[in-house]
Design a protein around this motif. Structure first.
Motif, mmCIF file in Angstrom:
data_model
loop_
_atom_site.group_PDB
_atom_site.id
_atom_site.type_symbol
_atom_site.label_atom_id
_atom_site.label_comp_id
_atom_site.label_asym_id
_atom_site.label_seq_id
_atom_site.Cartn_x
_atom_site.Cartn_y
_atom_site.Cartn_z
ATOM 1 N N LEU A 88 0.829 -1.207 0.000
ATOM 2 C CA LEU A 88 0.000 0.000 0.000
ATOM 3 C C LEU A 88 0.866 1.262 0.000
ATOM 4 C CD1 LEU A 88 -2.832 1.376 0.385
ATOM 5 C CD2 LEU A 88 -2.382 1.229 2.846
ATOM 6 N N ARG A 89 1.860 1.289 0.854
ATOM 7 C CA ARG A 89 2.716 2.471 0.947
ATOM 8 C C ARG A 89 3.576 2.648 -0.303
ATOM 9 N NH1 ARG A 89 0.767 1.542 5.646
ATOM 10 N NH2 ARG A 89 0.843 3.087 7.331
ATOM 11 N N GLU A 90 3.941 1.545 -0.934
ATOM 12 C CA GLU A 90 4.699 1.642 -2.179
ATOM 13 C C GLU A 90 3.842 2.253 -3.284
ATOM 14 O OE1 GLU A 90 7.703 1.454 -4.928
ATOM 15 O OE2 GLU A 90 7.800 1.223 -2.744
ATOM 16 N N ILE A 91 2.546 1.876 -3.309
ATOM 17 C CA ILE A 91 1.632 2.413 -4.318
ATOM 18 C C ILE A 91 1.512 3.932 -4.192
ATOM 19 C CG2 ILE A 91 -0.794 2.459 -5.043
ATOM 20 C CD1 ILE A 91 -0.912 -0.539 -4.267
ATOM 21 N N PHE A 92 1.502 4.436 -2.947
ATOM 22 C CA PHE A 92 1.303 5.870 -2.715
ATOM 23 C C PHE A 92 2.619 6.594 -2.411
ATOM 24 C CE2 PHE A 92 -2.992 4.402 -2.316
ATOM 25 C CZ PHE A 92 -3.771 5.482 -2.706
ATOM 26 N N ARG A 93 3.723 5.950 -2.734
ATOM 27 C CA ARG A 93 5.022 6.542 -2.409
ATOM 28 C C ARG A 93 5.213 7.889 -3.091
ATOM 29 N NH1 ARG A 93 10.109 5.631 -4.880
ATOM 30 N NH2 ARG A 93 9.151 3.991 -6.138
ATOM 31 N N HIS A 94 4.839 8.004 -4.351
ATOM 32 C CA HIS A 94 5.074 9.243 -5.087
ATOM 33 C C HIS A 94 4.085 10.337 -4.698
ATOM 34 C CE1 HIS A 94 8.135 7.341 -7.494
ATOM 35 N NE2 HIS A 94 7.294 6.364 -7.824
ATOM 36 N N GLU A 95 2.890 9.932 -4.208
ATOM 37 C CA GLU A 95 1.916 10.931 -3.759
ATOM 38 C C GLU A 95 2.253 11.475 -2.372
ATOM 39 O OE1 GLU A 95 1.136 8.268 -5.332
ATOM 40 O OE2 GLU A 95 -0.070 8.880 -7.053
ATOM 41 N N LYS A 96 3.158 10.775 -1.652
ATOM 42 C CA LYS A 96 3.591 11.179 -0.311
ATOM 43 C C LYS A 96 2.393 11.330 0.632
ATOM 44 C CE LYS A 96 7.761 13.441 -2.030
ATOM 45 N NZ LYS A 96 8.570 14.681 -2.113
ATOM 46 N N PHE A 97 1.467 10.382 0.542
ATOM 47 C CA PHE A 97 0.296 10.400 1.422
ATOM 48 C C PHE A 97 0.723 9.994 2.829
ATOM 49 C CE2 PHE A 97 -3.514 8.725 3.430
ATOM 50 C CZ PHE A 97 -4.458 9.683 3.090
ATOM 51 N N THR A 98 0.200 10.682 3.838
ATOM 52 C CA THR A 98 0.532 10.390 5.228
ATOM 53 C C THR A 98 -0.515 9.474 5.834
ATOM 54 O OG1 THR A 98 1.599 12.549 5.460
ATOM 55 C CG2 THR A 98 1.019 11.393 7.487
ATOM 56 N N PHE A 99 -0.141 8.218 6.087
ATOM 57 C CA PHE A 99 -1.077 7.253 6.658
ATOM 58 C C PHE A 99 -1.106 7.309 8.187
ATOM 59 C CE2 PHE A 99 -0.156 5.433 2.492
ATOM 60 C CZ PHE A 99 -1.433 5.089 2.063
ATOM 61 N N ALA A 100 -0.182 8.093 8.788
ATOM 62 C CA ALA A 100 -0.074 8.153 10.252
ATOM 63 C C ALA A 100 0.078 6.731 10.797
ATOM 64 C CB ALA A 100 -1.292 8.874 10.832
ATOM 65 N N ASP A 101 -0.736 6.353 11.775
ATOM 66 C CA ASP A 101 -0.634 5.008 12.352
ATOM 67 C C ASP A 101 -1.619 4.029 11.729
ATOM 68 O OD1 ASP A 101 1.370 5.761 14.114
ATOM 69 O OD2 ASP A 101 -0.065 6.446 15.629
ATOM 70 N N GLN A 102 -2.300 4.436 10.672
ATOM 71 C CA GLN A 102 -3.316 3.578 10.074
ATOM 72 C C GLN A 102 -2.677 2.458 9.234
ATOM 73 O OE1 GLN A 102 -6.513 3.232 10.407
ATOM 74 N NE2 GLN A 102 -6.820 4.960 11.783
ATOM 75 N N ALA A 103 -3.311 1.290 9.272
ATOM 76 C CA ALA A 103 -2.850 0.146 8.490
ATOM 77 C C ALA A 103 -4.063 -0.687 8.098
ATOM 78 C CB ALA A 103 -1.862 -0.704 9.289
ATOM 79 N N LEU A 104 -3.943 -1.402 6.994
ATOM 80 C CA LEU A 104 -5.016 -2.276 6.523
ATOM 81 C C LEU A 104 -4.862 -3.672 7.108
ATOM 82 C CD1 LEU A 104 -5.162 -1.370 2.713
ATOM 83 C CD2 LEU A 104 -6.917 -0.852 4.425
ATOM 84 N N THR A 105 -5.992 -4.368 7.203
ATOM 85 C CA THR A 105 -5.994 -5.773 7.581
ATOM 86 C C THR A 105 -7.070 -6.485 6.771
ATOM 87 O OG1 THR A 105 -6.073 -7.308 9.470
ATOM 88 C CG2 THR A 105 -7.680 -5.515 9.470
ATOM 89 N N GLY A 106 -6.938 -7.789 6.646
ATOM 90 C CA GLY A 106 -7.958 -8.568 5.948
ATOM 91 C C GLY A 106 -9.052 -8.967 6.921
ATOM 92 N N ALA A 107 -10.180 -8.255 6.903
ATOM 93 C CA ALA A 107 -11.281 -8.510 7.840
ATOM 94 C C ALA A 107 -12.340 -9.398 7.199
ATOM 95 C CB ALA A 107 -11.908 -7.190 8.291
ATOM 96 N N LYS A 108 -13.128 -10.053 8.036
ATOM 97 C CA LYS A 108 -14.195 -10.935 7.557
ATOM 98 C C LYS A 108 -15.436 -10.109 7.221
ATOM 99 C CE LYS A 108 -12.676 -15.048 10.076
ATOM 100 N NZ LYS A 108 -13.051 -16.088 11.071
ATOM 101 N N LEU A 109 -16.042 -10.440 6.077
ATOM 102 C CA LEU A 109 -17.304 -9.806 5.707
ATOM 103 C C LEU A 109 -18.443 -10.430 6.511
ATOM 104 C CD1 LEU A 109 -18.812 -7.829 3.847
ATOM 105 C CD2 LEU A 109 -19.018 -9.681 2.190
ATOM 106 N N LEU A 110 -18.572 -11.753 6.442
ATOM 107 C CA LEU A 110 -19.502 -12.480 7.301
ATOM 108 C C LEU A 110 -18.765 -12.834 8.581
ATOM 109 C CD1 LEU A 110 -21.217 -14.949 4.796
ATOM 110 C CD2 LEU A 110 -22.246 -12.924 5.840
ATOM 111 N N SER A 111 -19.278 -12.404 9.704
ATOM 112 C CA SER A 111 -18.617 -12.651 10.980
ATOM 113 C C SER A 111 -18.770 -14.111 11.412
ATOM 114 C CB SER A 111 -19.225 -11.748 12.056
ATOM 115 O OG SER A 111 -18.779 -12.110 13.334
ATOM 116 N N SER A 112 -17.755 -14.622 12.105
ATOM 117 C CA SER A 112 -17.839 -15.967 12.685
ATOM 118 C C SER A 112 -19.019 -16.072 13.644
ATOM 119 C CB SER A 112 -16.549 -16.304 13.438
ATOM 120 O OG SER A 112 -15.427 -16.223 12.606
ATOM 121 N N TYR A 113 -19.344 -14.958 14.302
ATOM 122 C CA TYR A 113 -20.400 -14.978 15.315
ATOM 123 C C TYR A 113 -21.790 -15.145 14.719
ATOM 124 C CZ TYR A 113 -16.573 -13.189 18.165
ATOM 125 O OH TYR A 113 -15.362 -13.033 18.803
#
Length: 408
Positions: free
Chosen positions: A204-229
């Motif tokens: 993700l950061r490599e994709i936006f390297r030239h735009e110099k976007f500041t993600f701060a402490d944010q990061a992506l994760t692979g979350a479930k669409l349908l919850s286990s619960y």
């Protein structure tokens, strides 16, 4: 001194011999990769407890056990936290009693209201009787590598009502072979993408390297669409398929998306004695980040695996024809001036008495945790076309059709 040591050993043996056999269905390290179904005991709170001396039956449905390649079912007696197998009297750990293959299947399948170019999928289990039980269906966007809409029910054993169809595997056509080939390639790419959050965020950061976007402490994760619960305890592992994963910002995944999942799951269980609920979940739009004077859509691969702008859930009571749509904005960077445009309906979350976790301390209004809002059925389907409007066509417009009250 020797007598004291022997006495201590005796008490230790006596204590551990009374230990029940506990199967924690949420502990991935504690159970086999291909966990068999426990057909003799019911699960409660995501665990199965077998008292000492009780016999437990493990079943691989249509498959076979790893330790017993000729058997699909095995009986064992709980002894001091392990299992004395009837067939050969050996004392075995649960990890030795896995199935050769996952008893749950993620297969290409005909799904109602799922039209081309979307791909129909089914999450299912083949029973020991060789009958097939469907636990969830999905419309999957194969071109973009993203689930568009999925469905699950709070019916007993999560059994879905499906139109009449055949489960027979007919010989594949040339087109069918291509579909399976592309499907396998997508699964492989998704498994690689979602298996490592560090690698995904480096990309993700490599994709936006030239735009110099500041993600701060944010990061992506692979979350479930349908919850286990959403699933009965022993069915909860069906949500581990990679086709059920979407890229979500961690503060959103751990915030209002988590609260929405838990609230919907509790409502499904609470409603079960009174009504059969259909729960639909999906994605809508592609998140775009402001880079300078323009906005750039976020794809984790060229034109594939987009970060969705919205993650939504619709709870529908078909008998009373009431429904409620809950939408989570997957954008912790949204500006205050952009919120009015992002919230595309008049929110009714404050009137939904069963959204307890989501409404607590009004954190559902905080973009950092995933701004959440609730829509009437027709206001929702007018914008989110991934949800088939035919399903909700009989729901009355306005407040009369909103599923906001608790079942009693």
């Amino acid at each position: 001194m020797l007598r004291l040591i022997l006495l201590c050993c005796f008490f230790q043996i006596a204590f551990f011999s009374d230990a029940p056999c506990t199967i924690d269905l949420e502990c991935m390290e504690c159970i086999p990769d291909n966990m068999p179904l426990v057909t003799s005991h019911r699960a409660s709170n995501s665990s199965v407890v077998i008292p000492v001396g009780d016999e437990v039956v493990f079943s691989c449905g249509g498959g076979r056990l790893l330790a017993y390649p000729l058997l699909s079912t095995v009986s064992a007696v709980c002894e001091a936290g392990r299992y004395r197998v009837r067939q050969d009297t050996k004392l075995r750990h649960l990890l030795e009693l896995g199935c050769q293959e996952n008893i749950f299947e993620d297969v290409l399948h005909t799904v109602e209201h799922c039209v081309s170019p979307l791909q129909g999928r089914a999450y299912q289990v083949v029973e020991a009787s060789r009958s097939t039980r469907h636990l969830a269906t999905m419309c999957f966007d194969e071109d973009r590598g993203l689930p568009a809409a999925a469905r699950v029910s709070n019916a007993a054993a999560n059994a879905l009502r499906m139109p009449p169809h055949s489960e027979q595997r007919s010989p594949l056509t040339l087109l069918g072979n291509f579909n399976h080939m592309f499907d396998a390639n997508t699964r492989h790419a998704a498994e690689k993408l979602y298996s490592d959050d560090v690698r995904m965020n480096r990309r993700l950061r490599e994709i936006f390297r030239h735009e110099k976007f500041t993600f701060a402490d944010q990061a992506l994760t692979g979350a479930k669409l349908l919850s286990s619960y959403y699933f009965d305890d022993q069915n909860m592992r069906v949500t581990d398929f990679v086709s059920n994963r979407v890229p979500v910002w961690k503060s959103v995944a751990n915030g209002n998306l988590h609260h929405m999942h838990r609230d919907v799951a509790k409502f499904m269980k609470l409603a079960r004695p009174h009504a059969t609920l259909d729960v639909y979940a999906g994605t809508h739009g592609v998140l775009s980040l402001r880079t300078g004077h323009t906005r750039t859509e976020v794809f984790l691969k060229p034109e594939r695996f987009p970060v969705p702008k919205y993650i939504w859930t619709v709870v529908h009571d078909r008998k009373s024809e009431k429904a409620l749509a809950i939408v989570v904005l997957n954008d912790p960077f949204v500006a205050v001036s952009e919120i009015r445009e992002a919230v595309f309906c008049e929110s009714a979350c404050g009137r939904a008495g069963w959204l307890l976790g989501l409404r607590r301390q009004r954190n559902y209004e905080v973009p950092l945790y995933g701004l959440a809002f609730c829509c009437a059925a027709h206001d929702f389907t007018a914008v989110v076309h991934e949800m088939p409007h035919e399903i909700l066509k009989n729901v009355p417009a306005g407040n009369g059709g909103m599923l906001t009250e608790l079942y009693t």
